[in-house]
Write an enzyme that holds these catalytic residues in place. Structure first.
Site, PDB file in Angstrom:
ATOM      1  N   CYS A 159       0.590  -1.275   0.096  1.00  0.00           N
ATOM      2  CA  CYS A 159      -0.323   0.213  -0.112  1.00  0.00           C
ATOM      3  C   CYS A 159       0.602   0.760   0.304  1.00  0.00           C
ATOM      4  CB  CYS A 159      -1.194  -0.206   0.922  1.00  0.00           C
ATOM      5  SG  CYS A 159      -1.960   1.904   1.628  1.00  0.00           S
ATOM      6  N   HIS A 192      -4.082   1.566   8.587  1.00  0.00           N
ATOM      7  CA  HIS A 192      -5.086   0.855   7.102  1.00  0.00           C
ATOM      8  C   HIS A 192      -6.699   0.513   6.961  1.00  0.00           C
ATOM      9  CE1 HIS A 192      -5.288  -0.487   2.756  1.00  0.00           C
ATOM     10  NE2 HIS A 192      -5.525  -1.529   3.197  1.00  0.00           N
ATOM     11  N   GLY A 236     -12.992   6.857  -8.782  1.00  0.00           N
ATOM     12  CA  GLY A 236     -11.760   6.971  -9.600  1.00  0.00           C
ATOM     13  C   GLY A 236     -10.963   6.849  -8.246  1.00  0.00           C
ATOM     14  N   THR A 271      -7.964   4.988  -7.129  1.00  0.00           N
ATOM     15  CA  THR A 271      -6.799   4.688  -7.246  1.00  0.00           C
ATOM     16  C   THR A 271      -5.695   4.251  -6.372  1.00  0.00           C
ATOM     17  OG1 THR A 271      -5.548   7.179  -7.731  1.00  0.00           O
ATOM     18  CG2 THR A 271      -7.155   6.456 -10.006  1.00  0.00           C
ATOM     19  N   HIS A 327      -5.852   3.113  -0.023  1.00  0.00           N
ATOM     20  CA  HIS A 327      -6.201   3.301   1.396  1.00  0.00           C
ATOM     21  C   HIS A 327      -7.137   4.300   1.855  1.00  0.00           C
ATOM     22  CE1 HIS A 327      -3.256   3.792   5.177  1.00  0.00           C
ATOM     23  NE2 HIS A 327      -4.093   4.825   4.859  1.00  0.00           N
ATOM     24  N   HIS A 362      -8.011   8.016   1.622  1.00  0.00           N
ATOM     25  CA  HIS A 362      -7.820   9.301   2.040  1.00  0.00           C
ATOM     26  C   HIS A 362      -8.844  10.407   1.768  1.00  0.00           C
ATOM     27  CE1 HIS A 362      -7.151   7.717  -1.810  1.00  0.00           C
ATOM     28  NE2 HIS A 362      -7.556   9.043  -2.149  1.00  0.00           N
ATOM     29  N   HIS A 420      -9.531  13.982   0.271  1.00  0.00           N
ATOM     30  CA  HIS A 420      -9.166  15.381  -0.514  1.00  0.00           C
ATOM     31  C   HIS A 420     -10.408  16.559  -0.405  1.00  0.00           C
ATOM     32  CE1 HIS A 420      -8.149  13.082  -3.961  1.00  0.00           C
ATOM     33  NE2 HIS A 420      -8.440  11.825  -3.921  1.00  0.00           N
TER      34      HIS A 420
END
Ligand code: 5GP
Ligand code: ZN
Length: 113
Positions: free
Chosen positions: A5, A47, A92, A94, A97, A99, A101
């Site tokens: 990862c 994770h 979308g 990619t 893990h 996250h 934005h």
């Protein structure tokens, strides 16, 4: 840490990132390919593959993540911004893990493509 990862490697400092904020549970760093003047990724250090894998015990972690997002937006001087987490490849995602934005500093359209 799970084997391959990318973001676990960033958490473990095996890969460089431009760290903006770090606590025991949360890391925030600059997106390597910014989509806007402000583009920060806020992640749990542990994770979690995506938002679909969160459980009831993750409440305090999510509270810290959103508090961090609010503070970083303020620090970045953006009062209008978008918080996005993609779940699954069609949406979308990619990096698998979790996250968030934090994207701001320009006007944005809706709905997203
Ligand atoms: P996703 O497409 O999974 O929602 O978002 C992944 C984000 O991670 C993308 O915005 C991409 O630019 C960013 N990213 C991918 N690899 C790296 C990296 O090695 N370092 C940093 N800082 N960001 C990355
Ligand atoms: Zn990971």
């Amino acid at each position: 840490m799970t084997g391959d990862c990318l973001f676990c490697k960033i958490v473990a400092k095996e890969l460089d990132s431009e760290t903006i904020h770090e606590s025991d549970s949360v890391l925030a760093f600059q997106d390597i390919n910014p989509a806007a003047p402000t583009h920060i990724l806020v992640i749990p250090k542990k994770h979690v593959a995506s938002a679909a894998d969160l459980g009831g015990d993750d409440g305090p972690l999510l509270a810290e993540i959103f508090e961090t997002i609010g503070k970083l937006a303020k620090d970045s001087g953006v009062d209008s911004y978008r918080v996005v987490t993609n779940v699954g490849s069609d949406a979308g995602q990619t990096v698998h893990h979790l996250h968030f934005h934090l994207i701001g500093g320009r006007s944005m359209s809706w709905p997203p493509g």
